[in-house]
Design an enzyme around this catalytic site. Sequence first.
Site, PDB file in Angstrom:
ATOM      1  N   CYS A   4     195.436 122.587  44.024  1.00 39.39           N
ATOM      2  CA  CYS A   4     196.705 121.978  44.423  1.00 39.39           C
ATOM      3  C   CYS A   4     196.864 120.613  43.745  1.00 39.39           C
ATOM      4  O   CYS A   4     196.031 119.721  43.917  1.00 39.39           O
ATOM      5  CB  CYS A   4     196.745 121.838  45.940  1.00 39.39           C
ATOM      6  SG  CYS A   4     198.152 120.903  46.520  1.00 39.39           S
ATOM      7  N   CYS A   7     196.938 117.730  46.241  1.00 43.03           N
ATOM      8  CA  CYS A   7     195.604 117.423  46.777  1.00 43.03           C
ATOM      9  C   CYS A   7     194.795 116.635  45.739  1.00 43.03           C
ATOM     10  O   CYS A   7     194.034 115.728  46.096  1.00 43.03           O
ATOM     11  CB  CYS A   7     194.878 118.699  47.178  1.00 43.03           C
ATOM     12  SG  CYS A   7     195.401 119.370  48.776  1.00 43.03           S
ATOM     13  N   ASP A  30     208.080 110.411  42.099  1.00 39.93           N
ATOM     14  CA  ASP A  30     208.161 111.716  41.433  1.00 39.93           C
ATOM     15  C   ASP A  30     208.079 111.515  39.922  1.00 39.93           C
ATOM     16  O   ASP A  30     208.696 110.613  39.361  1.00 39.93           O
ATOM     17  CB  ASP A  30     209.464 112.423  41.816  1.00 39.93           C
ATOM     18  CG  ASP A  30     209.434 113.904  41.471  1.00 39.93           C
ATOM     19  OD1 ASP A  30     209.423 114.721  42.402  1.00 39.93           O
ATOM     20  OD2 ASP A  30     209.418 114.245  40.264  1.00 39.93           O
ATOM     21  N   HIS A  46     196.510 119.587  53.691  1.00 44.79           N
ATOM     22  CA  HIS A  46     197.156 120.592  52.841  1.00 44.79           C
ATOM     23  C   HIS A  46     197.904 121.599  53.703  1.00 44.79           C
ATOM     24  O   HIS A  46     197.326 122.571  54.183  1.00 44.79           O
ATOM     25  CB  HIS A  46     196.135 121.304  51.942  1.00 44.79           C
ATOM     26  CG  HIS A  46     196.780 122.338  51.063  1.00 44.79           C
ATOM     27  ND1 HIS A  46     197.344 122.032  49.841  1.00 44.79           N
ATOM     28  CD2 HIS A  46     196.990 123.665  51.252  1.00 44.79           C
ATOM     29  CE1 HIS A  46     197.858 123.132  49.312  1.00 44.79           C
ATOM     30  NE2 HIS A  46     197.649 124.137  50.144  1.00 44.79           N
ATOM     31  N   ASN A  87     212.188 121.425  50.001  1.00 41.42           N
ATOM     32  CA  ASN A  87     212.368 122.773  49.470  1.00 41.42           C
ATOM     33  C   ASN A  87     211.283 123.667  50.057  1.00 41.42           C
ATOM     34  O   ASN A  87     210.137 123.240  50.193  1.00 41.42           O
ATOM     35  CB  ASN A  87     212.266 122.755  47.944  1.00 41.42           C
ATOM     36  CG  ASN A  87     213.391 121.949  47.303  1.00 41.42           C
ATOM     37  OD1 ASN A  87     214.528 122.007  47.755  1.00 41.42           O
ATOM     38  ND2 ASN A  87     213.062 121.200  46.270  1.00 41.42           N
ATOM     39  N   GLY A  93     213.406 127.002  46.137  1.00 42.80           N
ATOM     40  CA  GLY A  93     213.071 126.313  44.884  1.00 42.80           C
ATOM     41  C   GLY A  93     211.806 125.488  44.943  1.00 42.80           C
ATOM     42  O   GLY A  93     211.603 124.587  44.125  1.00 42.80           O
ATOM     43  N   HIS A  98     202.447 122.344  48.424  1.00 39.25           N
ATOM     44  CA  HIS A  98     201.871 121.363  49.357  1.00 39.25           C
ATOM     45  C   HIS A  98     203.099 120.643  49.917  1.00 39.25           C
ATOM     46  O   HIS A  98     203.847 120.009  49.152  1.00 39.25           O
ATOM     47  CB  HIS A  98     200.933 120.411  48.602  1.00 39.25           C
ATOM     48  CG  HIS A  98     200.246 119.389  49.458  1.00 39.25           C
ATOM     49  ND1 HIS A  98     198.875 119.193  49.450  1.00 39.25           N
ATOM     50  CD2 HIS A  98     200.737 118.484  50.342  1.00 39.25           C
ATOM     51  CE1 HIS A  98     198.557 118.209  50.281  1.00 39.25           C
ATOM     52  NE2 HIS A  98     199.685 117.765  50.846  1.00 39.25           N
ATOM     53  N   HIS A 100     206.079 118.647  50.942  1.00 38.18           N
ATOM     54  CA  HIS A 100     206.492 117.320  50.465  1.00 38.18           C
ATOM     55  C   HIS A 100     207.957 117.077  50.796  1.00 38.18           C
ATOM     56  O   HIS A 100     208.767 117.997  50.768  1.00 38.18           O
ATOM     57  CB  HIS A 100     206.243 117.153  48.961  1.00 38.18           C
ATOM     58  CG  HIS A 100     206.791 118.262  48.120  1.00 38.18           C
ATOM     59  ND1 HIS A 100     206.168 119.485  48.027  1.00 38.18           N
ATOM     60  CD2 HIS A 100     207.901 118.348  47.350  1.00 38.18           C
ATOM     61  CE1 HIS A 100     206.862 120.273  47.225  1.00 38.18           C
ATOM     62  NE2 HIS A 100     207.932 119.611  46.803  1.00 38.18           N
ATOM     63  N   HIS A 102     211.184 115.004  49.614  1.00 24.81           N
ATOM     64  CA  HIS A 102     211.796 114.222  48.541  1.00 24.81           C
ATOM     65  C   HIS A 102     212.677 113.148  49.171  1.00 24.81           C
ATOM     66  O   HIS A 102     213.569 113.474  49.965  1.00 24.81           O
ATOM     67  CB  HIS A 102     212.702 115.101  47.666  1.00 24.81           C
ATOM     68  CG  HIS A 102     212.004 116.180  46.900  1.00 24.81           C
ATOM     69  ND1 HIS A 102     211.684 116.058  45.569  1.00 24.81           N
ATOM     70  CD2 HIS A 102     211.602 117.420  47.276  1.00 24.81           C
ATOM     71  CE1 HIS A 102     211.108 117.174  45.149  1.00 24.81           C
ATOM     72  NE2 HIS A 102     211.041 118.017  46.163  1.00 24.81           N
TER      73      HIS A 102
END
Length: 114
Positions: A4, A7, A30, A46, A87, A93, A98, A100, A102
Site C-alpha cells: 500500500c 502505508c 496530493d 490501513h 472516492n 474512482g 487506503h 483517504h 481529499h
Amino acid sequence: MEDCVFCKIIKGEIPSDKVYEDEEILAFKDINPAAPIHILVIPKKHIPSLVELEQGDEEIIGKIYRIINKIAKEQGIDNKGFRVIVNCGKDGGQEVNHLHFHLLGGKQLGEKIV
Ligand code: AMP
Ligand code: ZN
C-alpha cells in the site's frame, strides 16, 4: 499493508509533504493536485475503503473531520470554503486502496456532481 503506497508514506518509505501528523492520522499534499490546496487526510490504520469500516472506527472518522477543520483554518480556506471528497471503489474512482479524504480548496471548484 505491504504493497500500500499510503502505508509506505506512513512508514516513511515513500517521501511526502506532510501538513499534519499524530499517532492516528497523517495529512500530506496530493502529488497531483487538482486545486491550489489539495491535501489527503488518512488514518494510519490501513482501512481499504469506506466499505471496510469496522465497529470502533467511528472515532477515527470523526477525528479526521476535526483535523480537516484545523487544516482548513491553517491553510486559510475556512472562510472561502472547500470540498471534502472520499472516492470509494471502482465506480467511485478510488485508485489507492487506503481510505483517504481529499481536502480541496483555494479556487472556485467546478464539476459539481451533487
Ligand atoms: P483516489 O483516486 O481517490 O484513490 O485518490 C488517490 C490520490 O492519491 C490521487 O489524487 C493521487 O494523486 C494521490 N497520490 C498517489 N500517490 C501519491 C503519493 N505518493 N503522494 C501523494 N499523493 C499521492
Ligand atoms: Zn495502507
